[in-house]
Design an enzyme around this catalytic site. Structure first.
Site, PDB file in Angstrom:
ATOM      1  N   HIS A   1     -45.623  13.119 -46.261  1.00  0.00           N
ATOM      2  CA  HIS A   1     -45.090  12.058 -45.399  1.00  0.00           C
ATOM      3  C   HIS A   1     -44.589  12.652 -44.082  1.00  0.00           C
ATOM      4  O   HIS A   1     -44.841  12.114 -43.003  1.00  0.00           O
ATOM      5  CB  HIS A   1     -43.897  11.365 -46.073  1.00  0.00           C
ATOM      6  CG  HIS A   1     -44.239  10.551 -47.285  1.00  0.00           C
ATOM      7  ND1 HIS A   1     -43.560  10.664 -48.483  1.00  0.00           N
ATOM      8  CD2 HIS A   1     -45.180   9.599 -47.485  1.00  0.00           C
ATOM      9  CE1 HIS A   1     -44.063   9.809 -49.357  1.00  0.00           C
ATOM     10  NE2 HIS A   1     -45.056   9.154 -48.788  1.00  0.00           N
TER      11      HIS A   1
ATOM     12  N   LYS B   1     -39.739  -2.512 -58.115  1.00  0.00           N
ATOM     13  CA  LYS B   1     -39.841  -1.104 -58.521  1.00  0.00           C
ATOM     14  C   LYS B   1     -38.494  -0.568 -58.969  1.00  0.00           C
ATOM     15  O   LYS B   1     -37.452  -1.060 -58.550  1.00  0.00           O
ATOM     16  CB  LYS B   1     -40.365  -0.267 -57.344  1.00  0.00           C
ATOM     17  CG  LYS B   1     -41.864  -0.387 -57.154  1.00  0.00           C
ATOM     18  CD  LYS B   1     -42.393   0.729 -56.277  1.00  0.00           C
ATOM     19  CE  LYS B   1     -43.900   0.630 -56.109  1.00  0.00           C
ATOM     20  NZ  LYS B   1     -44.404   1.618 -55.139  1.00  0.00           N
TER      21      LYS B   1
ATOM     22  N   ARG C   1     -55.102  10.483 -47.694  1.00  0.00           N
ATOM     23  CA  ARG C   1     -55.199  11.803 -48.313  1.00  0.00           C
ATOM     24  C   ARG C   1     -56.624  12.134 -48.733  1.00  0.00           C
ATOM     25  O   ARG C   1     -57.097  13.244 -48.591  1.00  0.00           O
ATOM     26  CB  ARG C   1     -54.286  11.879 -49.541  1.00  0.00           C
ATOM     27  CG  ARG C   1     -52.833  11.962 -49.209  1.00  0.00           C
ATOM     28  CD  ARG C   1     -52.000  11.702 -50.402  1.00  0.00           C
ATOM     29  NE  ARG C   1     -52.257  10.380 -50.924  1.00  0.00           N
ATOM     30  CZ  ARG C   1     -51.571   9.798 -51.892  1.00  0.00           C
ATOM     31  NH1 ARG C   1     -50.605  10.435 -52.481  1.00  0.00           N
ATOM     32  NH2 ARG C   1     -51.857   8.576 -52.283  1.00  0.00           N
TER      33      ARG C   1
ATOM     34  N   SER D   1     -45.328  11.023 -53.896  1.00  0.00           N
ATOM     35  CA  SER D   1     -43.973  10.950 -54.470  1.00  0.00           C
ATOM     36  C   SER D   1     -44.060  10.939 -55.992  1.00  0.00           C
ATOM     37  O   SER D   1     -43.206  11.514 -56.676  1.00  0.00           O
ATOM     38  CB  SER D   1     -43.261   9.681 -53.992  1.00  0.00           C
ATOM     39  OG  SER D   1     -43.153   9.677 -52.599  1.00  0.00           O
TER      40      SER D   1
HETATM   41  O1  PNS Z   1     -45.640   4.136 -50.038  1.00  0.00           O
HETATM   42  P1  PNS Z   1     -46.413   2.979 -50.572  1.00  0.00           P
HETATM   43  O2  PNS Z   1     -45.790   2.479 -51.844  1.00  0.00           O
HETATM   44  O3  PNS Z   1     -47.879   3.289 -50.701  1.00  0.00           O
HETATM   45  O4  PNS Z   1     -46.302   1.787 -49.487  1.00  0.00           O
HETATM   46  C1  PNS Z   1     -46.918   0.537 -49.701  1.00  0.00           C
HETATM   47  C2  PNS Z   1     -46.428  -0.487 -48.674  1.00  0.00           C
HETATM   48  C3  PNS Z   1     -44.905  -0.548 -48.667  1.00  0.00           C
HETATM   49  C4  PNS Z   1     -46.896  -0.088 -47.304  1.00  0.00           C
HETATM   50  C5  PNS Z   1     -47.036  -1.864 -49.053  1.00  0.00           C
HETATM   51  O5  PNS Z   1     -46.817  -2.116 -50.392  1.00  0.00           O
HETATM   52  C6  PNS Z   1     -46.467  -3.001 -48.230  1.00  0.00           C
HETATM   53  O6  PNS Z   1     -46.746  -3.131 -47.056  1.00  0.00           O
HETATM   54  N1  PNS Z   1     -45.630  -3.846 -48.881  1.00  0.00           N
HETATM   55  C7  PNS Z   1     -44.939  -4.958 -48.222  1.00  0.00           C
HETATM   56  C8  PNS Z   1     -45.542  -6.299 -48.665  1.00  0.00           C
HETATM   57  C9  PNS Z   1     -46.746  -6.656 -47.813  1.00  0.00           C
HETATM   58  O7  PNS Z   1     -46.678  -6.708 -46.603  1.00  0.00           O
HETATM   59  N2  PNS Z   1     -47.896  -6.903 -48.468  1.00  0.00           N
HETATM   60  C10 PNS Z   1     -49.110  -7.282 -47.765  1.00  0.00           C
HETATM   61  C11 PNS Z   1     -50.017  -6.083 -47.510  1.00  0.00           C
HETATM   62  S1  PNS Z   1     -50.880  -5.669 -48.966  1.00  0.00           S
END
Ligand code: PNS
Length: 207
Positions: free
Chosen positions: A39, A63, A112, A150
């Protein structure tokens, strides 16, 4: 439009605004539970590409995180003081709504491996259906962090392995502290103590 920048740092690529234009603000959203060196790599390189980068920690009630949102924000702040154009914040709800609120039209994500691509592409397309002005920009994660997540860090810590080479030093200490809080007197997880286990109680904590 989706833009993939490969190794932007090496070629000094920049999509910062020209002097008279408004600054290009990018949101780097994620769970960051905890922040890893992968990150951090994306944050550092993103800060060279954009005028302003907002690292946005999602408040996700679905979560059970290892660290609270506030702890994660502090962890990220502690390892980015050298990046003057990087801000750390949290949000809930839709990422694009937060981006709109912050006047940001770019979402920054790290890629990645090819295995990330399908999920990331789906997310980018979904976000664009929600707000057609949003652009997702992917930075290819540096080779040495291509395996890192993570979840991998938590898995290693859970079984007592050292995560010193995977997360910023302060975060490694937090993980050790997290362990000793719930197992006083026990040796925290390190590479020399491969059989210890990290606390499981913290996994159930409220955000
Ligand atoms: O670190 P992560 O868990 O891969 O991040 C995922 C994240 C937070 C970027 C994604 O889950 C997100 O944007 N969640 C907020 C809800 C949202 O906007 N959903 C629509 C897009 S799928």
């Amino acid at each position: 439009m989706l833009l993939i920048l490969l190794h932007a740092n090496r070629y000094n690529a920049s999509i910062s605004s020209p002097d008279a234009s408004p600054p290009v603000i990018a949101i780097y959203p994620g769970s960051f539970d905890p922040i890893t060196l992968g990150h951090l790599d994306i944050i550092e390189r993103g800060s060279r590409v954009f005028d302003h980068v907002i690292v946005a920690v999602l408040r996700n009630p679905d979560k059970s995180p290892l660290f609270t949102v506030q702890e994660r924000i502090e962890q990220i702040r502690r390892c980015t003081p050298h990046l003057s154009n990087v801000e750390v914040d949290s949000f809930d709800g839709l990422t694009v709504e937060y981006a709109r609120l912050r006047n940001a039209k770019v979402l920054l994500r790290g890629l990645r491996a090819v295995s990330d691509f399908e999920k990331e592409l789906q997310m980018a397309h979904t976000n664009q259906t929600l707000w057609d002005e949003i652009e997702t920009v992917f930075l290819a994660t540096s080779n040495e962090y291509s395996f890192l997540s993570s979840s991998v860090v938590k898995e290693i810590a859970k079984f007592g392995g050292s995560v010193d080479h995977l997360v910023p030093q302060q975060v490694a200490l937090d993980i050790c502290r997290c362990y000793t809080e719930t197992h006083p007197g026990a040796t925290p997880p390190t590479a020399t103590n491969p059989t210890t286990q990290v606390n499981h109680h913290r996994m159930d904590r409220e955000v």
